[in-house]
Scaffold this active site. Structure first.
Site, PDB file in Angstrom:
ATOM      1  N   GLY A  65       1.105  -1.573   0.279  1.00  0.00           N
ATOM      2  CA  GLY A  65       0.076  -0.040   0.182  1.00  0.00           C
ATOM      3  C   GLY A  65       1.424   1.216  -0.630  1.00  0.00           C
ATOM      4  O   GLY A  65       2.165   0.855  -0.379  1.00  0.00           O
ATOM      5  N   GLU A  81      -5.374   4.246 -30.434  1.00  0.00           N
ATOM      6  CA  GLU A  81      -5.628   3.987 -29.538  1.00  0.00           C
ATOM      7  C   GLU A  81      -6.263   2.318 -30.023  1.00  0.00           C
ATOM      8  O   GLU A  81      -5.890   1.756 -29.482  1.00  0.00           O
ATOM      9  CB  GLU A  81      -5.813   4.347 -28.507  1.00  0.00           C
ATOM     10  CG  GLU A  81      -5.482   3.469 -27.250  1.00  0.00           C
ATOM     11  CD  GLU A  81      -3.669   2.539 -26.864  1.00  0.00           C
ATOM     12  OE1 GLU A  81      -2.863   2.453 -27.588  1.00  0.00           O
ATOM     13  OE2 GLU A  81      -4.156   1.532 -26.267  1.00  0.00           O
ATOM     14  N   LYS A 135      -5.963  -1.807 -29.828  1.00  0.00           N
ATOM     15  CA  LYS A 135      -6.276  -2.258 -28.982  1.00  0.00           C
ATOM     16  C   LYS A 135      -6.339  -3.991 -29.974  1.00  0.00           C
ATOM     17  O   LYS A 135      -6.218  -4.094 -29.781  1.00  0.00           O
ATOM     18  CB  LYS A 135      -6.763  -1.945 -28.723  1.00  0.00           C
ATOM     19  CG  LYS A 135      -6.966  -1.600 -27.078  1.00  0.00           C
ATOM     20  CD  LYS A 135      -5.513  -1.782 -25.755  1.00  0.00           C
ATOM     21  CE  LYS A 135      -4.315  -1.352 -26.924  1.00  0.00           C
ATOM     22  NZ  LYS A 135      -3.442  -1.548 -26.467  1.00  0.00           N
ATOM     23  N   GLU A 153      -4.252  -5.226 -31.619  1.00  0.00           N
ATOM     24  CA  GLU A 153      -2.862  -6.507 -31.297  1.00  0.00           C
ATOM     25  C   GLU A 153      -3.700  -8.170 -30.422  1.00  0.00           C
ATOM     26  O   GLU A 153      -3.421  -8.548 -30.445  1.00  0.00           O
ATOM     27  CB  GLU A 153      -2.861  -5.270 -29.400  1.00  0.00           C
ATOM     28  CG  GLU A 153      -1.391  -4.538 -29.779  1.00  0.00           C
ATOM     29  CD  GLU A 153      -1.655  -3.471 -28.463  1.00  0.00           C
ATOM     30  OE1 GLU A 153      -1.882  -2.967 -28.566  1.00  0.00           O
ATOM     31  OE2 GLU A 153      -0.293  -3.660 -28.106  1.00  0.00           O
ATOM     32  N   LYS A 204       5.366  -7.747 -24.220  1.00  0.00           N
ATOM     33  CA  LYS A 204       5.317  -6.692 -23.220  1.00  0.00           C
ATOM     34  C   LYS A 204       6.380  -5.769 -23.377  1.00  0.00           C
ATOM     35  O   LYS A 204       6.223  -4.591 -22.988  1.00  0.00           O
ATOM     36  CB  LYS A 204       4.659  -7.606 -21.867  1.00  0.00           C
ATOM     37  CG  LYS A 204       4.207  -6.135 -20.568  1.00  0.00           C
ATOM     38  CD  LYS A 204       2.608  -5.906 -21.094  1.00  0.00           C
ATOM     39  CE  LYS A 204       2.237  -5.174 -20.502  1.00  0.00           C
ATOM     40  NZ  LYS A 204       1.420  -3.728 -20.847  1.00  0.00           N
TER      41      LYS A 204
HETATM   42  C1  G6P Z   1       4.706  -3.177 -26.313  1.00  0.00           C
HETATM   43  C2  G6P Z   1       3.585  -3.597 -25.699  1.00  0.00           C
HETATM   44  C3  G6P Z   1       2.909  -1.984 -25.585  1.00  0.00           C
HETATM   45  C4  G6P Z   1       3.048  -0.719 -25.207  1.00  0.00           C
HETATM   46  C5  G6P Z   1       4.454  -0.638 -26.054  1.00  0.00           C
HETATM   47  C6  G6P Z   1       5.079   0.395 -25.197  1.00  0.00           C
HETATM   48  O1  G6P Z   1       4.556  -2.936 -27.597  1.00  0.00           O
HETATM   49  O2  G6P Z   1       2.976  -4.042 -26.124  1.00  0.00           O
HETATM   50  O3  G6P Z   1       1.570  -1.874 -25.031  1.00  0.00           O
HETATM   51  O4  G6P Z   1       2.526   0.118 -25.683  1.00  0.00           O
HETATM   52  O5  G6P Z   1       5.849  -2.019 -25.686  1.00  0.00           O
HETATM   53  O6  G6P Z   1       6.394  -0.042 -24.050  1.00  0.00           O
HETATM   54  P1  G6P Z   1       6.422   0.355 -22.393  1.00  0.00           P
HETATM   55  O7  G6P Z   1       7.071   0.493 -21.494  1.00  0.00           O
HETATM   56  O8  G6P Z   1       7.117   1.683 -23.233  1.00  0.00           O
HETATM   57  O9  G6P Z   1       5.199   1.600 -22.335  1.00  0.00           O
END
Ligand code: G6P
Length: 606
Positions: free
Chosen positions: A97, A479, A483, A486, A601
């Site tokens: 927390g 965006e 989504k 992706e 990620k």
């Molecule tokens: C990857 C992830 C995206 C993210 C991007 C930038 O492509 O799949 O979800 O927006 O990287 O990542 P960061 O950690 O720099 O925000």
């Protein structure tokens, strides 16, 4: 979103604790630690394996507490890892927390002679208990007296060397559960480390304090009244618990967005003064008064958040802004002078292209700032100053709550820089007040998720979709489309609504639907006429509209409504139905929403 776990019984505590911490790893981790009665306290940076290696095989005891840290205050170092202790090394605590008033408490304790070794907010708890042990008759009273001065959120486990078979637990705003065994009991942030030992779980409520021994657990309220909490028998699997019972992390993270906004705002708005208090920018506050240009860099969703920041900062802070994808910035010849700031946005803080952009900006002498979620990450360390998102770890590969948090953080920076310039007190207050309203407005969108699911399923047969928006919702068109791409692998394109007639309109027919973000704002009429152009070509339109706009139904085939807010903050609401739409659309197409094919990620290579 740290993880806490404790055991008291007759078995080898350190083995149980280490195995349990592994089950909590999904909450995010950068360091960990363990205290076992009669043996000692060991902490380590990195993953649980590092801690396990340090412990070895001689760390034998039957009661202990442990912690997995996802840093919020202070870098992920060994000193900042939990358990924290006091000056006498007799009290040990682990905390999940944020203690909002820790600075005041720490100053007072230092004036009383206490010595602190960490930069965390949590360490004040062990020293407070030490201090109260001088006057209170027992450990229990010292703990409850200490808790009574804490503001913020906590799940705490405390241990005292003089009482080796007892742990004291408290909950306020951060979840804590007890696992009830036979001659042994457990405490944790959630049942995932417990259920392999017992299925009998007691959920503590906010304000509960529990005294736990191998054979008993007694629960009290903060004002010392004993209280009964029912035992629930859990039949969930570990994975289900980690996802809070949701089918996927992506859905859990979208549903968590009201908390995410609160966590990003916590302690940072001085609404009466119309100010944003951003500790991480204080050291450069004077320099920021003189800047007249900001270059925002980011990748993926972070880049789109930056585009929204551009509109906010230009309109309300009156600073010229450019936004660049990291991979382009580093190969351009950016013109940077002493009044230019380069602001990196990154959830992970490790994205190679964003990091290299920041390094290049530094070589050119720019002041660099960061909006980063991961404390102690490379971008957080290498930028001159910045603010953390405090969004907690994001596990779904497609960013959802971190994106929401990035826009929220950009609104705070807009207030901060705007109030250094011409923004009025009234405007600063208005943005602050409206930010505080957002969590319940997001909740009201989430309450309609079944309708969004039905719409997503209806549209899930299409192979191409266009997303359009203008002004603050122009980046949301990108965006929203990202989504869908992706997580469902379907072709989706974001476009500025005004650009339809310059090309995309040619693609439109009855098999190519458009998602139009058409809110009741300064560009409403313009977006409506763009929608009319689409309808005239037999295109289907799914509109995101403002609640109360029933007229839009005569134009759009389907509508998803969101509550009204300030135009600059509307992206924080308009993206929510689009995230849910992408999620349900992908599910209908049997896609792996949490781990889409070919994506990672954190992209740490160029
Ligand atoms: C990857 C992830 C995206 C993210 C991007 C930038 O492509 O799949 O979800 O927006 O990287 O990542 P960061 O950690 O720099 O925000």
């Amino acid at each position: 979103m740290c993880g806490i776990f404790a055991y008291t019984g007759n078995k080898n505590a350190s083995k149980i604790l280490i195995d349990g911490l592994k089950a909590l790893e999904y909450r995010g981790y950068d360091s960990s630690g363990i205290f076992v009665h009669g043996v000692g306290n060991i902490k380590s940076t990195g993953g649980i394996e590092n801690l396990k290696e340090k412990i070895g095989s001689n760390f034998q005891g039957t009661t202990g507490i442990s912690h997995l840290r996802w840093a919020t205050h202070g870098q992920p170092t060994k000193n900042n890892a939990h358990p924290h202790t006091d000056c006498t090394e007799k009290v040990f605590i682990v905390h999940n927390g944020i203690i909002e008033n820790y600075k005041e408490i720490k100053e007072k304790l230092i004036s009383l002679g206490h010595k602190f070794i960490s930069e965390t907010d949590s360490e004040v708890i062990s020293h407070l208990i030490e201090d109260n042990l001088k006057t209170e008759k027992d450990f229990e009273n010292a703990v409850s007296k200490s808790l009574s001065v804490l503001n913020g959120t906590f799940g705490i486990i405390a241990s005292y060397v003089n009482e080796p078979n007892k742990i004291i637990v408290a909950r306020m705003g951060a979840p804590v559960v007890l696992g009830i065994g036979d001659g042994e009991n457990f405490v944790a942030s959630d049942p995932s480390p417990i259920i392999r030992h017992t299925k009998n779980i007691v959920y503590l409520h906010d304000g509960d304090i529990a005294i736990v021994t191998p054979d008993s657990y007694d629960i009290y309220t903060l004002d010392n009244n004993i209280i009964n909490r029912d035992i629930e028998v859990i039949d969930w699997e570990v994975e289900q618990i980690q996802k809070d019972g949701h089918e996927h992390f992506m859905l859990k993270e979208i549903i968590n967005c009201p908390n995410t906004v609160n966590d990003t705002l916590r302690g940072r708005l001085m609404t009466e003064e119309g100010l944003a208090k951003l500790g991480g920018l204080e050291i450069v506050a004077d320099k920021l008064r003189d800047i007249n240009r900001i270059i925002i860099v980011g990748c993926g969703s972070a880049y789109y958040a930056g585009l929204i920041g551009e509109y906010m900062l230009e309109e309300y802070a009156e600073i010229q802004v450019e936004v660049e994808i990291g991979s382009e910035f580093r190969y351009r010849k950016p013109i940077i002078d002493k009044n230019t700031v380069v602001l990196a946005i990154s959830q992970s803080g490790e994205t190679a292209d964003t990091l290299e952009a920041i390094r290049e900006a530094k070589r050119k002498g720019a002041l660099t700032l960061g909006i980063v979620n991961t404390v102690g990450s490379t971008i957080a360390r290498e930028t001159d100053a910045g603010i953390y998102n405090h969004a907690g770890p994001e596990i779904g590969v497609a960013s959802t709550k971190a994106f929401i948090s990035q826009i929220t953080a950009l609104s705070l920076i807009t207030i901060f820089l705007g109030r250094q310039r011409q923004m009025s007190l009234t405007m600063g207050k208005r943005i602050g007040e409206e930010l505080l309203e957002l969590p319940k407005k997001i909740d009201s969108i989430l309450n309609n998720k079944e309708e969004i699911r039905k719409l997503a399923e209806k549209y899930s047969k299409y192979k191409n979709l266009l997303y359009i928006g203008r002004k603050y919702n122009y980046p949301i068109a990108f965006e929203g489309a990202l989504k869908l791409k992706e997580v469902s692998y379907v072709h989706a394109e974001g476009y500025g609504a005004g650009e339809m007639k310059h090309g995309p309109l040619a693609m439109i027919d009855e098999n190519f639907p458009t998602v139009a973000i058409s809110l009741d704002d300064s560009v409403y009429k313009k977006v409506i006429s763009n929608m009319e152009e689409i309808k005239a070509r037999k295109g289907k339109v799914l509109a995101i509209a403002t609640e109360g706009d029933s007229g839009i139904k005569s134009l759009a085939d389907d509508v998803m409504y969101i509550p009204k807010t300030l135009e600059m903050l509307s992206p924080i609401l308009s993206i929510i139905p689009l995230q849910l739409f992408a999620y349900y659309f992908a599910l209908k197409n049997d896609c792996n929403v949490d781990k889409p094919r070919n994506l990672a990620k954190s992209v740490t290579v160029e």
